[in-house]
Design an enzyme around this catalytic site. Structure first.
Site, mmCIF file in Angstrom:
data_model
loop_
_atom_site.group_PDB
_atom_site.id
_atom_site.type_symbol
_atom_site.label_atom_id
_atom_site.label_comp_id
_atom_site.label_asym_id
_atom_site.label_seq_id
_atom_site.Cartn_x
_atom_site.Cartn_y
_atom_site.Cartn_z
ATOM 1 N N ASP A 1 44.540 44.914 41.107
ATOM 2 C CA ASP A 1 45.642 43.956 41.012
ATOM 3 C C ASP A 1 46.677 44.413 39.997
ATOM 4 O O ASP A 1 46.331 44.803 38.878
ATOM 5 C CB ASP A 1 45.117 42.574 40.601
ATOM 6 C CG ASP A 1 44.126 42.015 41.605
ATOM 7 O OD1 ASP A 1 44.252 42.356 42.797
ATOM 8 O OD2 ASP A 1 43.236 41.242 41.197
ATOM 9 N N GLN B 1 39.928 26.669 46.295
ATOM 10 C CA GLN B 1 39.496 28.052 46.474
ATOM 11 C C GLN B 1 40.198 28.691 47.671
ATOM 12 O O GLN B 1 40.672 29.823 47.595
ATOM 13 C CB GLN B 1 37.976 28.105 46.663
ATOM 14 C CG GLN B 1 37.445 29.506 46.966
ATOM 15 C CD GLN B 1 36.547 29.538 48.192
ATOM 16 O OE1 GLN B 1 36.587 28.639 49.025
ATOM 17 N NE2 GLN B 1 35.757 30.584 48.301
ATOM 18 N N THR C 1 32.073 44.213 41.798
ATOM 19 C CA THR C 1 33.502 44.284 41.514
ATOM 20 C C THR C 1 33.729 44.724 40.069
ATOM 21 O O THR C 1 32.821 44.725 39.235
ATOM 22 C CB THR C 1 34.198 42.922 41.720
ATOM 23 O OG1 THR C 1 33.743 41.998 40.728
ATOM 24 C CG2 THR C 1 33.909 42.363 43.099
ATOM 25 N N GLU D 1 28.428 41.218 48.007
ATOM 26 C CA GLU D 1 29.205 41.565 46.820
ATOM 27 C C GLU D 1 28.930 40.566 45.717
ATOM 28 O O GLU D 1 28.755 39.370 45.958
ATOM 29 C CB GLU D 1 30.699 41.567 47.149
ATOM 30 C CG GLU D 1 31.592 41.863 45.947
ATOM 31 C CD GLU D 1 33.067 41.812 46.293
ATOM 32 O OE1 GLU D 1 33.519 42.721 47.002
ATOM 33 O OE2 GLU D 1 33.743 40.846 45.872
ATOM 34 N N ALA E 1 45.056 53.910 45.726
ATOM 35 C CA ALA E 1 43.675 54.358 45.898
ATOM 36 C C ALA E 1 43.595 55.685 46.630
ATOM 37 O O ALA E 1 42.702 56.499 46.368
ATOM 38 C CB ALA E 1 42.885 53.290 46.652
ATOM 39 N N GLN F 1 39.265 43.390 53.801
ATOM 40 C CA GLN F 1 39.642 42.165 53.115
ATOM 41 C C GLN F 1 39.103 41.003 53.940
ATOM 42 O O GLN F 1 38.851 41.140 55.144
ATOM 43 C CB GLN F 1 41.169 42.092 53.011
ATOM 44 C CG GLN F 1 41.736 40.848 52.371
ATOM 45 C CD GLN F 1 41.315 40.727 50.919
ATOM 46 O OE1 GLN F 1 40.246 40.195 50.653
ATOM 47 N NE2 GLN F 1 42.135 41.215 50.012
#
Length: 295
Positions: free
Chosen positions: A119, A218, A55, A24, A132, A182
C-alpha cells in the site's frame, strides 16, 4: 524439516486431481505476541491447509516491524509442519532492505514468498522497487518460489482491463510461479478473467482468494480499498440482516463457502481463504470444500 514450496503444492495436487486449499493470516496488531500468533496458527492448522500465507501487517503496507512476518512463517513451518508463504512488499524497499529480508527468510527456511507492491502511504515515494514485477527476478535469483497478485476486476489503480492483463503476463515473464487473486464476490468475474489470462498466455496457476463479509463496515472498507463490486445477493443480505450482526456474519461465511464450492467444481487451480485470523472461517471453508468432494 524441508517442506514443499507453493509451486510443488500446486503440481502435486494437479497430479492427484485435488484442489489446493490455503489460508491467510496476519501478524497480531501492535507488539507481536507469539502466543497470540501460535493460537491462530494452531486453529488454522486444524483446517489442514496446504499452505498458510502470512501478510506483512494487518494493512499490508510493510514487511513487518520486528520481523513479524518471518517469525510467524517460521512458527508455522516448525510447529505446525505446514508450508508458509511470506508476503513481501516492495513499495518502500531498498536493495539493502531486500537483501536483509532475503537473509532473514533463508535463515527461517521459508521457501515461498508472495511478491506485492504494498500500500502506498500518503506522501511516500517508492524506493528502489516501485512495482512487484521489478522485485520478482531478484527473489527468483535468490532461489525462492515466488507468487504474485492477480486482480480479476482489475487493480484499483488500473482502469484498463487490457493493461491489467499485460501486468499479469509481465509478472509471469519476470518469474512468478503462481498467482493469488484479490478478493471477489462474483465468480463469473473470475471465470472471465481466467479465460482472458489464458488468451494472453498466462499459464501459471491462479488460485482464487475469497474473503467472507462479516459486517457492513468491513465490506465497505473492502469495496473502497480493493475496488471489488458487490453483486445483488450480497446487497440483499446486508439489508436483510442489517440489525442482526451474528446472522449477517453467518450469511457471509455461507456465501463464501458457496463461492469456494462453485469455483472448485469449475476446476480452478486453487482456493485461498482470507481467514482474518479467525479459524472458524477456515474450518467452515475446509468443511464445505471436503463435503463437495474437492479435497
Amino acid at each position: 524439516m524441508v517442506l514443499k514450496s507453493a509451486a510443488q503444492v500446486f503440481e502435486e495436487q494437479r497430479r492427484e486431481k485435488r484442489t489446493p486449499f490455503s489460508v491467510e493470516m496476519f501478524p497480531p496488531k501492535g507488539q507481536l505476541t507469539l502466543d497470540a500468533a501460535r493460537e491462530v496458527v494452531e486453529g488454522l492448522r486444524a483446517a489442514s491447509p496446504d499452505f498458510i500465507s502470512v501478510t506483512c501487517s494487518a494493512g499490508g503496507s510493510g514487511n513487518g516491524s520486528g520481523g513479524q512476518t518471518v517469525t510467524i512463517a517460521e512458527l508455522i513451518q516448525d510447529e505446525a509442519a505446514i508450508p508458509a508463504v511470506a508476503h513481501f512488499t516492495c513499495v518502500s524497499a531498498t536493495r539493502d532492505s531486500v537483501n536483509q529480508a532475503i537473509s532473514d527468510l533463508r535463515a527461517a527456511c521459508v521457501r515461498t514468498v508472495l511478491a506485492l507492491r504494498g500500500d502506498l502511504v500518503e506522501g511516500q515515494e517508492p524506493a528502489d522497487f516501485p512495482y512487484a514485477c521489478e522485485l520478482i527476478p531478484l527473489l527468483k535469483d535468490a532461489g525462492f518460489c515466488v507468487g504474485a497478485a492477480a486482480y480479476p476486476e482489475g487493480h484499483i489503480d488500473c482502469l484498463d482491463p487490457r493493461e491489467n492483463l499485460r501486468h499479469l503476463k509481465a509478472k509471469q515473464e519476470a518469474g512468478a510461479d503462481f498467482f493469488i487473486t484479490q478478493l471477489f464476490f462474483n465468480n463469473d468475474d473470475f471465470y472471465r478473467f481466467r479465460d482472458d489470462a489464458a488468451a494472453v498466455g498466462v499459464t501459471a496457476p491462479i488460485t482464487c482468494g475469497i474473503m467472507p463479509f462479516l459486517g457492513k463496515s468491513q465490506i465497505q472498507r473492502m469495496v473502497f480499498l480493493c475496488g471489488s463490486s458487490l453483486p445483488a445477493p450480497i446487497i440483499k443480505l446486508l439489508a436483510k440482516y442489517e440489525d442482526d450482526p451474528a446472522s449477517l456474519r453467518q450469511a457471509g461465511i455461507e456465501y463464501a463457502c458457496n463461492q469456494l464450492v462453485d469455483l472448485g467444481r469449475q476446476g480452478v487451480d486453487g482456493l485461498h481463504v482470507y481467514a482474518m485470523n479467525q479459524p472458524d472461517i477456515a474450518h467452515a471453508a475446509a468443511g464445505a470444500i471436503a463435503a463437495a468432494g474437492l479435497r
